[in-house]
Design a protein around this motif. Structure first.
Motif, PDB file in Angstrom:
ATOM      1  N   LEU A  97       0.810  -1.214   0.000  1.00  0.00           N
ATOM      2  CA  LEU A  97       0.000   0.000   0.000  1.00  0.00           C
ATOM      3  C   LEU A  97       0.847   1.269   0.000  1.00  0.00           C
ATOM      4  N   PHE A  98       2.034   1.203   0.593  1.00  0.00           N
ATOM      5  CA  PHE A  98       2.849   2.409   0.666  1.00  0.00           C
ATOM      6  C   PHE A  98       3.376   2.820  -0.711  1.00  0.00           C
ATOM      7  N   THR A  99       3.619   1.844  -1.572  1.00  0.00           N
ATOM      8  CA  THR A  99       4.021   2.165  -2.950  1.00  0.00           C
ATOM      9  C   THR A  99       2.913   2.943  -3.650  1.00  0.00           C
ATOM     10  N   VAL A 100       1.688   2.455  -3.525  1.00  0.00           N
ATOM     11  CA  VAL A 100       0.565   3.127  -4.172  1.00  0.00           C
ATOM     12  C   VAL A 100       0.328   4.501  -3.559  1.00  0.00           C
ATOM     13  N   LEU A 101       0.379   4.592  -2.229  1.00  0.00           N
ATOM     14  CA  LEU A 101       0.107   5.872  -1.572  1.00  0.00           C
ATOM     15  C   LEU A 101       1.167   6.916  -1.900  1.00  0.00           C
ATOM     16  N   ALA A 102       2.414   6.496  -2.075  1.00  0.00           N
ATOM     17  CA  ALA A 102       3.448   7.448  -2.479  1.00  0.00           C
ATOM     18  C   ALA A 102       3.118   8.025  -3.857  1.00  0.00           C
ATOM     19  N   HIS A 103       2.602   7.166  -4.743  1.00  0.00           N
ATOM     20  CA  HIS A 103       2.190   7.627  -6.067  1.00  0.00           C
ATOM     21  C   HIS A 103       0.993   8.563  -5.956  1.00  0.00           C
ATOM     22  N   LEU A 127      -4.460  10.212   3.166  1.00  0.00           N
ATOM     23  CA  LEU A 127      -4.059   8.978   2.495  1.00  0.00           C
ATOM     24  C   LEU A 127      -3.941   7.876   3.536  1.00  0.00           C
ATOM     25  N   GLY A 128      -4.810   6.870   3.423  1.00  0.00           N
ATOM     26  CA  GLY A 128      -4.863   5.875   4.474  1.00  0.00           C
ATOM     27  C   GLY A 128      -4.753   4.450   3.989  1.00  0.00           C
ATOM     28  N   THR A 129      -4.414   3.587   4.937  1.00  0.00           N
ATOM     29  CA  THR A 129      -4.405   2.148   4.689  1.00  0.00           C
ATOM     30  C   THR A 129      -5.595   1.538   5.410  1.00  0.00           C
ATOM     31  N   GLY A 130      -6.158   0.544   4.779  1.00  0.00           N
ATOM     32  CA  GLY A 130      -7.341  -0.073   5.389  1.00  0.00           C
ATOM     33  C   GLY A 130      -7.458  -1.552   5.046  1.00  0.00           C
ATOM     34  N   ILE A 131      -6.479  -2.370   5.391  1.00  0.00           N
ATOM     35  CA  ILE A 131      -5.446  -2.126   6.388  1.00  0.00           C
ATOM     36  C   ILE A 131      -4.110  -2.705   5.927  1.00  0.00           C
ATOM     37  N   GLU A 154       9.281   2.391   8.621  1.00  0.00           N
ATOM     38  CA  GLU A 154      10.052   3.199   7.675  1.00  0.00           C
ATOM     39  C   GLU A 154       9.194   3.676   6.503  1.00  0.00           C
ATOM     40  N   GLU A 155       8.465   2.737   5.881  1.00  0.00           N
ATOM     41  CA  GLU A 155       7.700   3.075   4.689  1.00  0.00           C
ATOM     42  C   GLU A 155       6.561   4.033   5.012  1.00  0.00           C
ATOM     43  N   ALA A 156       5.900   3.814   6.146  1.00  0.00           N
ATOM     44  CA  ALA A 156       4.827   4.717   6.553  1.00  0.00           C
ATOM     45  C   ALA A 156       5.378   6.111   6.819  1.00  0.00           C
ATOM     46  N   ALA A 157       6.515   6.204   7.492  1.00  0.00           N
ATOM     47  CA  ALA A 157       7.128   7.507   7.757  1.00  0.00           C
ATOM     48  C   ALA A 157       7.497   8.210   6.457  1.00  0.00           C
ATOM     49  N   GLN A 158       8.010   7.457   5.505  1.00  0.00           N
ATOM     50  CA  GLN A 158       8.401   8.041   4.224  1.00  0.00           C
ATOM     51  C   GLN A 158       7.181   8.603   3.495  1.00  0.00           C
ATOM     52  N   VAL A 159       6.079   7.863   3.473  1.00  0.00           N
ATOM     53  CA  VAL A 159       4.857   8.363   2.833  1.00  0.00           C
ATOM     54  C   VAL A 159       4.326   9.589   3.564  1.00  0.00           C
ATOM     55  N   ASP A 160       4.431   9.591   4.889  1.00  0.00           N
ATOM     56  CA  ASP A 160       3.971  10.754   5.650  1.00  0.00           C
ATOM     57  C   ASP A 160       4.751  11.998   5.253  1.00  0.00           C
ATOM     58  N   GLY A 175       2.473  15.091   5.505  1.00  0.00           N
ATOM     59  CA  GLY A 175       1.753  14.774   6.737  1.00  0.00           C
ATOM     60  C   GLY A 175       0.305  14.392   6.548  1.00  0.00           C
ATOM     61  N   ARG A 176       0.026  13.610   5.500  1.00  0.00           N
ATOM     62  CA  ARG A 176      -1.375  13.233   5.228  1.00  0.00           C
ATOM     63  C   ARG A 176      -1.666  11.764   5.482  1.00  0.00           C
ATOM     64  N   LEU A 177      -0.753  11.019   6.073  1.00  0.00           N
ATOM     65  CA  LEU A 177      -0.955   9.580   6.222  1.00  0.00           C
ATOM     66  C   LEU A 177      -1.823   9.240   7.426  1.00  0.00           C
TER      67      LEU A 177
END
Length: 351
Positions: free
Chosen positions: A55-61, A71-75, A88-94, A99-101
């Protein structure tokens, strides 16, 4: 009440993988345009049920294609991941999203996925709890080391990058069983209640969470999220006809079957910790149209849909995660029309 859209990334017959991604990316951009508060994406593995394994790959896009929407994960299914990578990946997307994660997390349930990763489903809850401790430790401490039953860092490590939001991105735990709701309410961790549970169960889950959290001294303003299948039409009669059309066009047993069920392959019965879900995924999704209409879906004309959402809001939910079409093979333009109608006729009642 806030409104978010849910994206399973189910691949229907005749779709390529790129078709699925393009379809949902357009809907996510539309959700931002229409004023939805957020989007959440579902993680699945090894079959067409959902084809977004990271999900973090998609959310970064998505972060690069949007500017405001959360931008959220579910789940994120924590037991299937190394928690250091998740942190790490969640922090990077944030950071990338300014700051939208929103991080939705859960222990998962699909035995087929756990078997594919060689992980015992009966360990899911213990793995989840340990992984959560690692993530929170990495997010909130300058350096963090962990030596646990399932995970270890080997040495003290410092997370880089760190999340932009402080103390960390909002967390929501997937929960509807009384045991799970109570467990995380005692810690003040808000829940994300799932769409396969009827209204009475999610209402009870919200009541239990708020009562338990209050007794434990946690703030009352926590944002609870509830996921529902959502459909609104100009008239209730049309909504009912469309529901029948959607059901006739989709084989629900593709979602609710032995592969989806939390089954221990050694016993053929519910895995340890999943007894609450013993039958849900073994019935082929064969619930009646009346039950779906009355107990399961937010559906009808705008007046009826507003009443149903008001029930959820009054129960204690602050964010409705709208699944407009995970099991509805709907052309893109028809789906956009449904979302626009909901945004115009329903959302203003809660602004």
């Amino acid at each position: 009440m806030k409104f978010s859209t849910f994206h399973l990334f189910h691949r229907f017959d005749g779709q390529s993988f790129k078709d699925v991604y393009d379809y949902h990316l357009e809907l996510i951009e539309l959700a931002e345009e229409l004023g939805f508060d957020g989007v959440r994406l579902a993680e699945h593995h090894f079959r067409d049920y959902g084809v977004a394994p990271n999900l973090f790959t998609v959310l970064a896009h998505v972060a690069a294609r949007t500017s405001r929407i959360r931008l959220g994960t579910g789940i994120v299914v924590l037991p299937l991941h190394n928690p250091v990578h998740v942190a790490e990946e969640a922090a990077q997307v944030d950071v990338l999203s300014d700051g939208r994660l929103d991080l939705g997390i859960g222990r998962g349930y699909q035995s087929f996925e756990f078997e594919g990763f060689g992980i015992d489903l009966a360990e899911a809850r213990d793995r989840f709890n340990e992984a959560l401790e690692v993530i929170l430790g990495l997010w909130t401490r300058e350096t963090f080391g962990h030596e646990g039953k399932f995970y270890r860092t080997g040495t003290e490590v410092a997370l880089a990058p760190r999340p932009l939001q402080t103390p960390h991105p909002p967390l929501h735990v997937a929960a509807v069983s009384p045991e799970t709701v109570t467990m995380y309410a005692e810690r003040g961790l808000p829940i994300l209640a799932d769409p396969a549970a009827p209204f009475r169960k999610v209402v009870k889950a919200a009541e239990t969470w708020r009562e338990t959290a209050a007794r434990a001294g946690h703030p009352a303003e926590a944002e609870l999220v509830v996921a529902r299948s959502v459909y609104v039409a100009p008239t209730a009669e049309q909504a009912r006809r469309d529901q029948e059309r959607f059901e006739a066009a989709f084989d629900r047993s593709r979602i609710f079957n032995e592969r989806s069920a939390p089954i221990d392959p050694r016993t053929g019965r519910a895995a340890q910790g999943f007894e609450y879900y013993q039958d849900r995924y073994l019935k082929g999704g064969s619930v009646s149209a009346d039950f779906r209409w009355e107990q399961l879906e937010v559906i009808g004309d705008p007046e009826r849909v507003v009443e149903q959402i008001t029930l959820l809001r009054d129960a204690g939910f602050a964010n409705l995660l709208c699944d407009f079409g995970s099991t509805r093979p709907m052309p893109l333009e028809e789906m956009k029309k449904v979302m626009r109608f909901f945004a115009a006729e329903v959302m203003p009642a809660f602004s």
